[in-house]
Design a protein around this motif. Sequence first.
Motif, PDB file in Angstrom:
ATOM      1  N   PHE A 232       0.825  -1.213   0.000  1.00  0.00           N
ATOM      2  CA  PHE A 232       0.000   0.000   0.000  1.00  0.00           C
ATOM      3  C   PHE A 232       0.861   1.266   0.000  1.00  0.00           C
ATOM      4  N   LEU A 233       1.889   1.310   0.866  1.00  0.00           N
ATOM      5  CA  LEU A 233       2.753   2.489   0.940  1.00  0.00           C
ATOM      6  C   LEU A 233       3.466   2.751  -0.383  1.00  0.00           C
ATOM      7  N   PHE A 234       3.982   1.699  -0.990  1.00  0.00           N
ATOM      8  CA  PHE A 234       4.732   1.876  -2.239  1.00  0.00           C
ATOM      9  C   PHE A 234       3.816   2.221  -3.407  1.00  0.00           C
ATOM     10  N   VAL A 235       2.585   1.703  -3.400  1.00  0.00           N
ATOM     11  CA  VAL A 235       1.630   2.076  -4.446  1.00  0.00           C
ATOM     12  C   VAL A 235       1.273   3.557  -4.329  1.00  0.00           C
ATOM     13  N   VAL A 236       1.002   4.012  -3.104  1.00  0.00           N
ATOM     14  CA  VAL A 236       0.689   5.437  -2.884  1.00  0.00           C
ATOM     15  C   VAL A 236       1.885   6.303  -3.278  1.00  0.00           C
ATOM     16  N   SER A 237       3.070   5.912  -2.833  1.00  0.00           N
ATOM     17  CA  SER A 237       4.276   6.683  -3.121  1.00  0.00           C
ATOM     18  C   SER A 237       4.579   6.706  -4.618  1.00  0.00           C
ATOM     19  N   GLY A 238       4.504   5.534  -5.259  1.00  0.00           N
ATOM     20  CA  GLY A 238       4.843   5.453  -6.676  1.00  0.00           C
ATOM     21  C   GLY A 238       3.863   6.186  -7.564  1.00  0.00           C
ATOM     22  N   THR A 239       2.564   6.046  -7.278  1.00  0.00           N
ATOM     23  CA  THR A 239       1.556   6.689  -8.130  1.00  0.00           C
ATOM     24  C   THR A 239       1.543   8.206  -7.955  1.00  0.00           C
ATOM     25  N   THR A 240       1.681   8.683  -6.727  1.00  0.00           N
ATOM     26  CA  THR A 240       1.666  10.134  -6.493  1.00  0.00           C
ATOM     27  C   THR A 240       2.948  10.802  -6.993  1.00  0.00           C
ATOM     28  N   CYS A 241       4.041  10.084  -6.973  1.00  0.00           N
ATOM     29  CA  CYS A 241       5.325  10.660  -7.392  1.00  0.00           C
ATOM     30  C   CYS A 241       5.730  10.202  -8.790  1.00  0.00           C
ATOM     31  N   LYS A 242       4.820   9.482  -9.475  1.00  0.00           N
ATOM     32  CA  LYS A 242       5.038   9.052 -10.858  1.00  0.00           C
ATOM     33  C   LYS A 242       6.312   8.221 -11.020  1.00  0.00           C
ATOM     34  N   LYS A 243       6.412   7.187 -10.189  1.00  0.00           N
ATOM     35  CA  LYS A 243       7.522   6.243 -10.283  1.00  0.00           C
ATOM     36  C   LYS A 243       6.972   4.831 -10.460  1.00  0.00           C
ATOM     37  N   ASN A 244       7.792   3.955 -11.023  1.00  0.00           N
ATOM     38  CA  ASN A 244       7.404   2.575 -11.268  1.00  0.00           C
ATOM     39  C   ASN A 244       7.344   1.818  -9.943  1.00  0.00           C
ATOM     40  N   VAL A 245       6.154   1.428  -9.530  1.00  0.00           N
ATOM     41  CA  VAL A 245       5.971   0.776  -8.237  1.00  0.00           C
ATOM     42  C   VAL A 245       6.710  -0.563  -8.183  1.00  0.00           C
ATOM     43  N   ILE A 246       6.619  -1.339  -9.264  1.00  0.00           N
ATOM     44  CA  ILE A 246       7.277  -2.656  -9.301  1.00  0.00           C
ATOM     45  C   ILE A 246       8.782  -2.499  -9.147  1.00  0.00           C
ATOM     46  N   GLN A 247       9.353  -1.520  -9.843  1.00  0.00           N
ATOM     47  CA  GLN A 247      10.803  -1.311  -9.754  1.00  0.00           C
ATOM     48  C   GLN A 247      11.204  -0.841  -8.356  1.00  0.00           C
ATOM     49  N   MET A 248      10.376   0.009  -7.757  1.00  0.00           N
ATOM     50  CA  MET A 248      10.653   0.464  -6.391  1.00  0.00           C
ATOM     51  C   MET A 248      10.670  -0.713  -5.412  1.00  0.00           C
ATOM     52  N   LEU A 249       9.720  -1.625  -5.582  1.00  0.00           N
ATOM     53  CA  LEU A 249       9.662  -2.797  -4.709  1.00  0.00           C
ATOM     54  C   LEU A 249      10.888  -3.684  -4.904  1.00  0.00           C
ATOM     55  N   LYS A 250      11.317  -3.855  -6.162  1.00  0.00           N
ATOM     56  CA  LYS A 250      12.521  -4.652  -6.435  1.00  0.00           C
ATOM     57  C   LYS A 250      13.748  -4.009  -5.802  1.00  0.00           C
ATOM     58  N   ASN A 251      13.827  -2.675  -5.907  1.00  0.00           N
ATOM     59  CA  ASN A 251      14.977  -1.959  -5.334  1.00  0.00           C
ATOM     60  C   ASN A 251      15.031  -2.089  -3.813  1.00  0.00           C
ATOM     61  N   GLN A 252      13.863  -2.329  -3.183  1.00  0.00           N
ATOM     62  CA  GLN A 252      13.799  -2.377  -1.727  1.00  0.00           C
ATOM     63  C   GLN A 252      14.164  -3.740  -1.154  1.00  0.00           C
ATOM     64  N   VAL A 253      14.239  -4.760  -1.984  1.00  0.00           N
ATOM     65  CA  VAL A 253      14.502  -6.127  -1.492  1.00  0.00           C
ATOM     66  C   VAL A 253      15.768  -6.219  -0.638  1.00  0.00           C
TER      67      VAL A 253
END
Length: 416
Positions: A232-253
């Motif tokens: 939920f946090l990454f979807v909100v962050s990615g969509t509001t800041c226009k970033k790729n949510v999937i890539q953000m999640l991969k980067n966080q692993v």
Amino acid sequence: MKSNTVEQSEKKKFRLGLVSKLLIGILLGILIGSFLPEGLIRVVITFSTLFSSFLKFVIPLMILAFVTMGIADLSQGAGKLLGITASISYASTLLSGSIAFFVAINLFPKFISADVINSIGDPEAGMLAPYFSVPIAPIMEVTAAVVLAFLLGLCISSMRGKEIGDTTYNFMNEFSKIINRVLNTAIIPLLPFYIMGTFANMTVSGQTFTILSVLWKVFLVVISLHLLYLLFLFVVSGTTCKKNVIQMLKNQVPGYLAAIGTQSSAASIPVNLTCAENNGVSKEIRNFVIPLCANIHMAGSMITITCCVTSVLLMSNMPINLGIIVPFIMTLGIAMVASPGAPGGSIMSALPFLPMVGIGSDSALASLLIALYITQDSFGTACNVSGDNAIAVIIDTIYNKYIKKSEPAKNAEAVK
């Protein structure tokens, strides 16, 4: 010589973690309560009672030390960014606790049925008494410690370098290091023995297996909530800041795995900074937000504590509603600020406030909460740490859009 060195290094590598020690403590407690004579069981219970008194004495000092330094250090950042970051972190912590409560209050009654409640009855009924106890009165009440910590922290942060020097700051800094040493060398290492005594007593009363049959289901719900809230946090962050949510999640692993391995938000900061960099967060923002949120963003810990408290109250057939849980969540969101990096720091901060929901801070139910919390502390820390990067992306966007652009204009006006 080489073989001796290898043997020594292998011995150093083999160390039981706190979770392993805690699980061994639970198992030993069950065995002691099942097979040893009553006289020997009471010896273990006596130690557990003495430790509980010592813990009650240390907790107000811990809150005074860590919350004071947490507030004093937070003020060293940039004003607007500090306020925005702290507000978003606190809101996220409150939201996670609220979601956890609504899930727990609707889901847990399905497997915490009336039959389970009746079979448990009063969890402390039938327990053995210690041979003796040594009441150690705390220097101050917990509420007084919180108020004093806020007064000291705010005054140090606003007056330091202007109206006062560094003496008070340095004193509190060293005091916090002393309390941290006590926590790491006395409280945390002895926790497995404390839990062992509690489970030995619960086994004697006949409640252990009934309670554990419920708590493993609570554990699964807690881990699922951690992962869903992160999504939920990454979807909100990615969509509001226009970033790729999937890539953000991969980067966080890597940051998530580092937090699971270390069980410490502070120890995960170096890896988490790299994750923020991979998400495109500017250097000045990631260097500010990641260390800051490591101390103030406790969404994962709040999910765990809220779920555990709800389950214990339901099992004990005690009242629980929004009027009871909301003040507890709001208070805990502040009390956990700068909770120590040692495993279990958040639940230690929560202990004094358990009476707000009807659970004694030195009761068997409280030690049960400690046991359940620490067994999943790695996952709660991973949720805290990973959520920090979702917040960092939002803060970076706010900084570049609204704050950074306004600074040149202000400087130009100042020159004129």
